[in-house]
Design a protein around this motif. Sequence first.
Motif, PDB file in Angstrom:
ATOM      1  N   LEU A  11      48.191  38.632  57.094  1.00 50.13           N
ATOM      2  CA  LEU A  11      48.150  39.406  55.855  1.00 50.13           C
ATOM      3  C   LEU A  11      48.446  38.523  54.649  1.00 50.13           C
ATOM      4  N   LEU A  12      49.470  37.677  54.778  1.00 49.89           N
ATOM      5  CA  LEU A  12      49.852  36.814  53.661  1.00 49.89           C
ATOM      6  C   LEU A  12      48.771  35.779  53.356  1.00 49.89           C
ATOM      7  N   GLU A  13      48.152  35.244  54.398  1.00 44.19           N
ATOM      8  CA  GLU A  13      47.062  34.296  54.185  1.00 44.19           C
ATOM      9  C   GLU A  13      45.876  34.972  53.515  1.00 44.19           C
ATOM     10  N   GLU A  14      45.547  36.179  53.959  1.00 43.86           N
ATOM     11  CA  GLU A  14      44.412  36.904  53.400  1.00 43.86           C
ATOM     12  C   GLU A  14      44.620  37.179  51.916  1.00 43.86           C
ATOM     13  N   ARG A  15      45.841  37.427  51.517  1.00 42.19           N
ATOM     14  CA  ARG A  15      46.116  37.757  50.124  1.00 42.19           C
ATOM     15  C   ARG A  15      46.360  36.501  49.278  1.00 42.19           C
ATOM     16  N   GLY A  16      46.389  35.325  49.883  1.00 42.20           N
ATOM     17  CA  GLY A  16      46.471  34.077  49.122  1.00 42.20           C
ATOM     18  C   GLY A  16      47.864  33.539  48.897  1.00 42.20           C
ATOM     19  N   ARG A 267      37.323  35.196  36.110  1.00 40.17           N
ATOM     20  CA  ARG A 267      37.346  34.501  37.395  1.00 40.17           C
ATOM     21  C   ARG A 267      38.638  34.725  38.168  1.00 40.17           C
ATOM     22  N   ASP A 268      39.672  35.227  37.502  1.00 36.28           N
ATOM     23  CA  ASP A 268      40.975  35.398  38.142  1.00 36.28           C
ATOM     24  C   ASP A 268      41.213  36.804  38.682  1.00 36.28           C
ATOM     25  N   VAL A 269      40.330  37.746  38.381  1.00 37.40           N
ATOM     26  CA  VAL A 269      40.616  39.151  38.673  1.00 37.40           C
ATOM     27  C   VAL A 269      40.867  39.389  40.163  1.00 37.40           C
ATOM     28  N   GLY A 270      39.935  38.945  41.014  1.00 38.94           N
ATOM     29  CA  GLY A 270      40.085  39.178  42.446  1.00 38.94           C
ATOM     30  C   GLY A 270      41.333  38.534  43.019  1.00 38.94           C
ATOM     31  N   ARG A 271      41.601  37.300  42.615  1.00 38.00           N
ATOM     32  CA  ARG A 271      42.782  36.575  43.105  1.00 38.00           C
ATOM     33  C   ARG A 271      44.066  37.266  42.658  1.00 38.00           C
ATOM     34  N   PHE A 272      44.114  37.696  41.413  1.00 38.89           N
ATOM     35  CA  PHE A 272      45.316  38.355  40.905  1.00 38.89           C
ATOM     36  C   PHE A 272      45.531  39.719  41.553  1.00 38.89           C
ATOM     37  N   LEU A 273      44.453  40.444  41.812  1.00 42.85           N
ATOM     38  CA  LEU A 273      44.595  41.732  42.495  1.00 42.85           C
ATOM     39  C   LEU A 273      45.195  41.550  43.882  1.00 42.85           C
ATOM     40  N   ALA A 274      44.805  40.487  44.569  1.00 39.41           N
ATOM     41  CA  ALA A 274      45.327  40.230  45.919  1.00 39.41           C
ATOM     42  C   ALA A 274      46.794  39.830  45.886  1.00 39.41           C
ATOM     43  N   LEU A 275      47.168  39.025  44.910  1.00 38.70           N
ATOM     44  CA  LEU A 275      48.535  38.498  44.853  1.00 38.70           C
ATOM     45  C   LEU A 275      49.528  39.460  44.219  1.00 38.70           C
ATOM     46  N   PHE A 276      49.122  40.148  43.169  1.00 36.71           N
ATOM     47  CA  PHE A 276      50.090  40.836  42.323  1.00 36.71           C
ATOM     48  C   PHE A 276      50.019  42.359  42.386  1.00 36.71           C
ATOM     49  N   THR A 277      49.181  42.889  43.291  1.00 39.07           N
ATOM     50  CA  THR A 277      49.167  44.326  43.529  1.00 39.07           C
ATOM     51  C   THR A 277      49.296  44.576  45.020  1.00 39.07           C
ATOM     52  N   GLU A 278      49.441  45.846  45.371  1.00 38.51           N
ATOM     53  CA  GLU A 278      49.515  46.222  46.781  1.00 38.51           C
ATOM     54  C   GLU A 278      48.272  47.004  47.216  1.00 38.51           C
ATOM     55  N   LEU A 279      47.202  46.873  46.475  1.00 41.07           N
ATOM     56  CA  LEU A 279      45.957  47.522  46.844  1.00 41.07           C
ATOM     57  C   LEU A 279      45.434  46.962  48.163  1.00 41.07           C
ATOM     58  N   PRO A 280      44.801  47.781  49.001  1.00 39.24           N
ATOM     59  CA  PRO A 280      44.196  47.277  50.244  1.00 39.24           C
ATOM     60  C   PRO A 280      43.165  46.194  49.927  1.00 39.24           C
ATOM     61  N   MET A 281      43.009  45.239  50.832  1.00 42.00           N
ATOM     62  CA  MET A 281      42.124  44.118  50.563  1.00 42.00           C
ATOM     63  C   MET A 281      40.668  44.540  50.428  1.00 42.00           C
ATOM     64  N   VAL A 284      40.469  45.384  46.902  1.00 39.02           N
ATOM     65  CA  VAL A 284      40.579  44.148  46.112  1.00 39.02           C
ATOM     66  C   VAL A 284      39.232  43.426  46.075  1.00 39.02           C
ATOM     67  N   ARG A 285      38.595  43.309  47.227  1.00 39.03           N
ATOM     68  CA  ARG A 285      37.298  42.627  47.285  1.00 39.03           C
ATOM     69  C   ARG A 285      36.231  43.391  46.502  1.00 39.03           C
ATOM     70  N   ARG A 286      36.263  44.714  46.588  1.00 38.21           N
ATOM     71  CA  ARG A 286      35.285  45.513  45.849  1.00 38.21           C
ATOM     72  C   ARG A 286      35.440  45.317  44.344  1.00 38.21           C
ATOM     73  N   LEU A 287      36.690  45.415  43.882  1.00 50.43           N
ATOM     74  CA  LEU A 287      36.940  45.272  42.447  1.00 50.43           C
ATOM     75  C   LEU A 287      36.656  43.850  41.979  1.00 50.43           C
ATOM     76  N   GLY A 288      37.020  42.871  42.791  1.00 51.13           N
ATOM     77  CA  GLY A 288      36.812  41.481  42.402  1.00 51.13           C
ATOM     78  C   GLY A 288      35.354  41.088  42.340  1.00 51.13           C
ATOM     79  N   ALA A 289      34.497  41.840  43.024  1.00 49.61           N
ATOM     80  CA  ALA A 289      33.066  41.526  43.048  1.00 49.61           C
ATOM     81  C   ALA A 289      32.303  42.169  41.897  1.00 49.61           C
ATOM     82  N   LEU A 290      32.949  43.026  41.122  1.00 48.07           N
ATOM     83  CA  LEU A 290      32.267  43.682  40.005  1.00 48.07           C
ATOM     84  C   LEU A 290      31.846  42.654  38.956  1.00 48.07           C
ATOM     85  N   GLN A 291      30.791  42.977  38.246  1.00 46.22           N
ATOM     86  CA  GLN A 291      30.249  42.066  37.242  1.00 46.22           C
ATOM     87  C   GLN A 291      30.101  42.771  35.902  1.00 46.22           C
ATOM     88  N   GLY A 292      29.975  41.980  34.854  1.00 46.38           N
ATOM     89  CA  GLY A 292      29.696  42.508  33.530  1.00 46.38           C
ATOM     90  C   GLY A 292      30.743  43.481  33.033  1.00 46.38           C
TER      91      GLY A 292
END
Length: 414
Positions: A11-16, A267-281, A284-292
Amino acid sequence: MSKPQQDLLHLLEERGFIHQTTDRDGLNEALNSGPVTAYLGFDATADSLHVGHLQGLMLMRWMQRAGHPILLLIGGATTRIGDPSFRDSSRPVLNDAQIAQNMSGIAKAFTTYLELGDTDGRARVVDNAEWLDGLGYLSFLNTVGRHFSINRLLTFDAIRNRLDREHSLSFEEFGYTLLQAYDFVELAHRYGCTLQLGGADQWANIINGVELSRRQNGPQLYGLTMPLLTTSDGKKMGKSAQGAVWLNSDKLSAYDFWQFWRNCDDRDVGRFLALFTELPMDEVRRLGALQGAELNEAKIVLANETTRLGHGEAAQRDAEAAARALFSEGTQSDTLPKVEASRAALQKGLTLTDLLVETGLQSSRSAVRRLAEGGGLRIDDVQIQNPDEPLSQALEGSRLSLGKKRHFQVVLVD
């Protein structure tokens, strides 16, 4: 205490969170076999932690949720020396009163992110002055110093880089790593602590603690380091253009905290969501993949989640409402952070330059003038071209804007 969570390292590795471990297989087995007491150290160099410390707090939060005891070590003794790791100069010397005040401020962040107390499942705050203040020099040399060679210590990057740049390194700073090693062994003896957490720059210090326990025939100790965080634009995490992003609300408002996350680099959104929130991964991946434009909504989720954890749900709602009112609807909100102006000073000809420098919102008078020249100073959306003119007496409740992202409500005080 709840049963330790299986596959915590995964879990910790997955979240960075993980950069290096001393013995991954051994640590994984220990974490899956029963509670592992872990510690993370903080030197009391300021009266609040900042966003750069949040990675460690979140890592400990995950460990506590998984059923592992946490020790929060504040360096009441080692703060007087300062860790020389990757620094070019010695830290300013703090007196005992300053250190005590800083320790009190740091503890506020602990209570926000972790459950504190002396019972099972809660985090405990400890101070290394308890054992270092009474430690005799000759005793320290005999029990610790004889296990380390100068030759090996000189190979550590933190030491070698400082010497290669011909920057002064005091004898007490040189010995800091041995004191940290002794801390680890002492925590193992007093509290059964077998895991030290730290940033990647603490790797050598952690290794020394693991090695010291081995040489003294002590328990098997482990180390885990986190990546050193910088933002994608190269800035050190925890800093902004306006200074440190403090965790304590008396140092930085919930609104400004919210805005820091809302305005992060795409560029930091996905990484920060994984590290600094408790949202399921998956989320996190869905939100981090959003564009525009859709990515802006992901940033709002990031700002909401981090502010809710750090300041509470009510402050999060107020901060989001203030931001939406200001930027989406163009209306004034009394939930903006306040800046105070003295009525007496206004009557004597207080200028905007005076106000911004005296309140610390700008570092110098020339900085205020540069901001005005660039069109970045506004009062109630009216651009201020000359910040050295006396301010209007009817300033109460006005919205003061510094650039596009910093907004305050002016409050007059006697």
